[in-house]
Design a protein around this motif. Structure first.
Motif, PDB file in Angstrom:
ATOM      1  N   VAL A 176      -0.706  43.087 -25.181  1.00  0.00           N
ATOM      2  CA  VAL A 176      -0.752  42.492 -26.523  1.00  0.00           C
ATOM      3  C   VAL A 176       0.509  42.812 -27.333  1.00  0.00           C
ATOM      4  N   PRO A 177       0.958  44.076 -27.395  1.00  0.00           N
ATOM      5  CA  PRO A 177       2.221  44.333 -28.116  1.00  0.00           C
ATOM      6  C   PRO A 177       3.402  43.561 -27.547  1.00  0.00           C
ATOM      7  N   MET A 178       3.479  43.453 -26.228  1.00  0.00           N
ATOM      8  CA  MET A 178       4.598  42.731 -25.626  1.00  0.00           C
ATOM      9  C   MET A 178       4.464  41.217 -25.818  1.00  0.00           C
ATOM     10  N   GLY A 179       3.236  40.719 -25.809  1.00  0.00           N
ATOM     11  CA  GLY A 179       3.028  39.303 -26.096  1.00  0.00           C
ATOM     12  C   GLY A 179       3.475  38.960 -27.501  1.00  0.00           C
ATOM     13  N   GLY A 180       3.154  39.831 -28.442  1.00  0.00           N
ATOM     14  CA  GLY A 180       3.596  39.630 -29.824  1.00  0.00           C
ATOM     15  C   GLY A 180       5.099  39.693 -29.955  1.00  0.00           C
ATOM     16  N   ALA A 181       5.715  40.618 -29.219  1.00  0.00           N
ATOM     17  CA  ALA A 181       7.180  40.747 -29.251  1.00  0.00           C
ATOM     18  C   ALA A 181       7.853  39.493 -28.707  1.00  0.00           C
ATOM     19  N   LEU A 182       7.323  38.962 -27.606  1.00  0.00           N
ATOM     20  CA  LEU A 182       7.916  37.762 -27.003  1.00  0.00           C
ATOM     21  C   LEU A 182       7.816  36.561 -27.939  1.00  0.00           C
ATOM     22  N   LEU A 183       6.661  36.350 -28.530  1.00  0.00           N
ATOM     23  CA  LEU A 183       6.484  35.232 -29.456  1.00  0.00           C
ATOM     24  C   LEU A 183       7.392  35.378 -30.674  1.00  0.00           C
ATOM     25  N   THR A 184       7.523  36.605 -31.158  1.00  0.00           N
ATOM     26  CA  THR A 184       8.413  36.860 -32.300  1.00  0.00           C
ATOM     27  C   THR A 184       9.856  36.540 -31.952  1.00  0.00           C
ATOM     28  N   VAL A 190      15.630  41.886 -32.764  1.00  0.00           N
ATOM     29  CA  VAL A 190      14.949  43.100 -32.332  1.00  0.00           C
ATOM     30  C   VAL A 190      14.325  43.867 -33.495  1.00  0.00           C
ATOM     31  N   VAL A 191      14.969  43.911 -34.646  1.00  0.00           N
ATOM     32  CA  VAL A 191      14.398  44.654 -35.775  1.00  0.00           C
ATOM     33  C   VAL A 191      13.026  44.091 -36.178  1.00  0.00           C
ATOM     34  N   PRO A 192      12.887  42.774 -36.388  1.00  0.00           N
ATOM     35  CA  PRO A 192      11.541  42.244 -36.659  1.00  0.00           C
ATOM     36  C   PRO A 192      10.584  42.428 -35.475  1.00  0.00           C
ATOM     37  N   MET A 193      11.109  42.327 -34.255  1.00  0.00           N
ATOM     38  CA  MET A 193      10.260  42.546 -33.076  1.00  0.00           C
ATOM     39  C   MET A 193       9.705  43.966 -33.057  1.00  0.00           C
ATOM     40  N   CYS A 225       6.116  57.696 -32.617  1.00  0.00           N
ATOM     41  CA  CYS A 225       6.679  58.039 -31.306  1.00  0.00           C
ATOM     42  C   CYS A 225       7.283  56.815 -30.636  1.00  0.00           C
ATOM     43  N   TYR A 226       6.667  55.679 -30.840  1.00  0.00           N
ATOM     44  CA  TYR A 226       7.234  54.446 -30.277  1.00  0.00           C
ATOM     45  C   TYR A 226       8.613  54.173 -30.852  1.00  0.00           C
ATOM     46  N   LEU A 227       8.744  54.284 -32.167  1.00  0.00           N
ATOM     47  CA  LEU A 227      10.031  54.028 -32.810  1.00  0.00           C
ATOM     48  C   LEU A 227      11.076  55.058 -32.388  1.00  0.00           C
ATOM     49  N   VAL A 228      10.676  56.315 -32.253  1.00  0.00           N
ATOM     50  CA  VAL A 228      11.603  57.349 -31.789  1.00  0.00           C
ATOM     51  C   VAL A 228      12.073  57.040 -30.367  1.00  0.00           C
ATOM     52  N   GLY A 229      11.145  56.608 -29.516  1.00  0.00           N
ATOM     53  CA  GLY A 229      11.483  56.270 -28.142  1.00  0.00           C
ATOM     54  C   GLY A 229      12.452  55.100 -28.062  1.00  0.00           C
ATOM     55  N   VAL A 230      12.257  54.108 -28.917  1.00  0.00           N
ATOM     56  CA  VAL A 230      13.169  52.958 -28.934  1.00  0.00           C
ATOM     57  C   VAL A 230      14.560  53.391 -29.396  1.00  0.00           C
ATOM     58  N   PHE A 231      14.612  54.290 -30.369  1.00  0.00           N
ATOM     59  CA  PHE A 231      15.906  54.815 -30.815  1.00  0.00           C
ATOM     60  C   PHE A 231      16.632  55.518 -29.662  1.00  0.00           C
ATOM     61  N   VAL A 232      15.914  56.331 -28.925  1.00  0.00           N
ATOM     62  CA  VAL A 232      16.521  57.045 -27.800  1.00  0.00           C
ATOM     63  C   VAL A 232      16.985  56.056 -26.725  1.00  0.00           C
ATOM     64  N   SER A 233      16.277  54.925 -26.590  1.00  0.00           N
ATOM     65  CA  SER A 233      16.627  53.944 -25.555  1.00  0.00           C
ATOM     66  C   SER A 233      18.007  53.337 -25.774  1.00  0.00           C
ATOM     67  N   LEU A 234      18.541  53.459 -26.996  1.00  0.00           N
ATOM     68  CA  LEU A 234      19.904  52.986 -27.253  1.00  0.00           C
ATOM     69  C   LEU A 234      20.917  53.758 -26.418  1.00  0.00           C
ATOM     70  N   PHE A 235      20.566  54.976 -26.041  1.00  0.00           N
ATOM     71  CA  PHE A 235      21.525  55.864 -25.379  1.00  0.00           C
ATOM     72  C   PHE A 235      21.124  56.241 -23.957  1.00  0.00           C
TER      73      PHE A 235
END
Length: 458
Positions: free
Chosen positions: A440-448, A200-203, A119-129
């Protein structure tokens, strides 16, 4: 003396922002104050001699007018078109249709935490639009949230995922991405394809794994077992579906601008160019034609254009005016020599562009958490990046990209962000609980993002 005054003014700006004073007024008054001191001390004229009005007070507002004219007619119009488009797509139900269609294929997944990650990945896909974080969050709360809850996923875990779907503001139709591209002297499509995607893809991969692990850990720590709560919330899905009236094929409409900008670029057809504004306007008129076919009413079809124009107007004060006031403030810092002094000090101490990027990212991140807005934090300070980058001999995009990502990541861990408050209200949980789930997920994303930006671009 002048640098001491700048420090005082900076302190007052930070104080004003923390105390929730109007940020446009705070930045504009701060900028004009610094300009006045620079002029009074003979450091820098307010305007060049050939552009001066002949009176210092008038010159102050002429600077303001010049920035306003330049930004409103260029970048400001682009951002207003994006906002108007988002409002229109929501008005005709196209955004809702897109979310409904995107969520439907995953509804049959039975594993609770696998569903959460997907669901997270689907939501990110929708966020493109769908460019509004709050708008996307609310759409997902009436479509994706009931599905996750029906599988026994806890309210906090579900909201943690939904709040972070717009945490990177990726794509050529996002306001912050458009502004970052402009400051980097790139078009939005190039910024997206040549720079954003590589980070963003690795994030996304890191964030997806962290969501799976962290949400399950938090649920276990709270004594929550998804198996004991399955099937309890089917009625929420039924209630949410009642509000989605547009046909499913309307979900294609929000995708059109993105598709046009990708097709008519160096990726496919380089001989034809299409701007953000043109792609948005064209799609709005396609939407009006679709509304005419659906409703068989010329009046209804034409009336929808008002929502596009209203959306443009609503973003003028919060975003476009903020850009203007932030640029006025940034120009005043340059005029008084504050930026040059900071850069000379950093250079003298042997600190490179990597360190300055960390400083700017920390500034943006902190501002986003305090202000609860990714737009406000990024637009307030992003204009400083090009000069800093030029001093260290690196491309402006290498600093602006992690700053842009940090702004929306910071919003996702702010308990006063509109999307966090809205989702918390619907789920009837504390905004601070959602922030605990996103931290925690956002902290990991920022460091990445910081690590990859350093490896790929610096």
């Amino acid at each position: 003396m002048e640098l001491l005054f700048v420090v005082v003014v900076l302190g007052l700006v930070i104080y004003g922002i923390i105390k929730d004073y109007n940020p446009q007024a705070v930045l504009a008054l701060a900028g004009m104050s610094i300009f006045a001191v620079a002029y009074w001390m003979g450091i820098h004229p307010i305007l060049a001699a050939d552009k001066s009005t002949g009176f210092a007070l008038f010159d102050l507002f002429e600077v303001f007018n010049g920035i306003f004219s330049n930004r409103a007619a260029g970048l400001g119009l682009t951002i207003m078109a994006v906002a108007g488009f988002a409002t229109y797509m929501s008005h005709i139900g196209a955004s809702q249709a897109l979310v409904r269609v995107a969520v439907k294929p995953v509804a049959g997944i039975k594993s609770s935490y696998a569903m959460l990650a997907i669901c997270y990945l689907v939501g990110v896909f929708v966020s493109l639009f769908v460019s509004s974080a709050t708008g996307l969050g609310l759409l997902l709360m009436v479509t994706m949230y009931p599905i996750m809850r029906n599988l026994g996923i806890s309210p906090a875990s579900a909201c943690g995922v939904i709040v972070t779907t717009q945490a990177f503001e990726i794509g050529p139709t996002q306001a912050n991405a458009i502004f970052a591209a402009g400051q980097s002297l790139l078009d939005p499509t190039t910024y997206f394809v040549d720079y954003q995607v590589w980070l963003v893809v690795p994030m996304l991969a890191v964030t997806t794994v962290l969501h799976y692990v962290w949400q399950r850990h938090c649920d276990r720590k709270d004594g929550y077992d998804p198996l004991q709560h399955r099937g309890e919330h089917t009625e929420l899905e039924e209630q949410g579906s009642e509000t989605l009236q547009a046909p499913a094929w309307y979900g294609l409409l929000p995708v059109i601008p993105f598709a046009l900008m990708m097709i008519f670029s160096k990726l496919v057809i380089s001989d034809i160019k299409v701007s953000v504004e043109v792609s948005m306007l064209l799609t709005v008129f396609i939407g009006m034609a679709c509304e005419l076919v659906r409703t068989r009413s010329i009046r209804t079809s034409f009336a929808g254009l008002s929502s596009f124009l209203d959306g443009m107007g609503k973003v003028f004060g919060p975003v476009v005016a903020l850009i203007v006031c932030a640029e006025l403030f940034a120009e005043s810092l340059k005029a008084v020599g504050a930026i040059s002094a900071l850069l000379h000090s950093a250079d003298g101490a042997g600190l490179g562009s990597g360190f300055m990027t960390l400083v700017l990212v920390a500034l943006i991140m902190g501002a986003a958490v305090v202000m609860g807005s990714g737009n406000a934090s990024f637009l307030s300070f992003a204009t400083l990046a090009p000069e800093v980058a030029a001093k260290f001999g690196v491309s402006a995009v290498t600093m602006l990209l992690p700053m842009q990502l940090a702004s929306s990541i910071g919003r996702s861990v702010s308990p006063i962000a509109a999307v966090v408050i809205a989702c918390a209200g619907i789920a009837k949980i504390s905004p601070f609980e959602i922030v605990r789930r996103t931290s925690v997920p956002m902290g990991g994303a920022l460091l990445t993002s910081l690590a990859l930006n350093y490896v790929f671009f610096m």
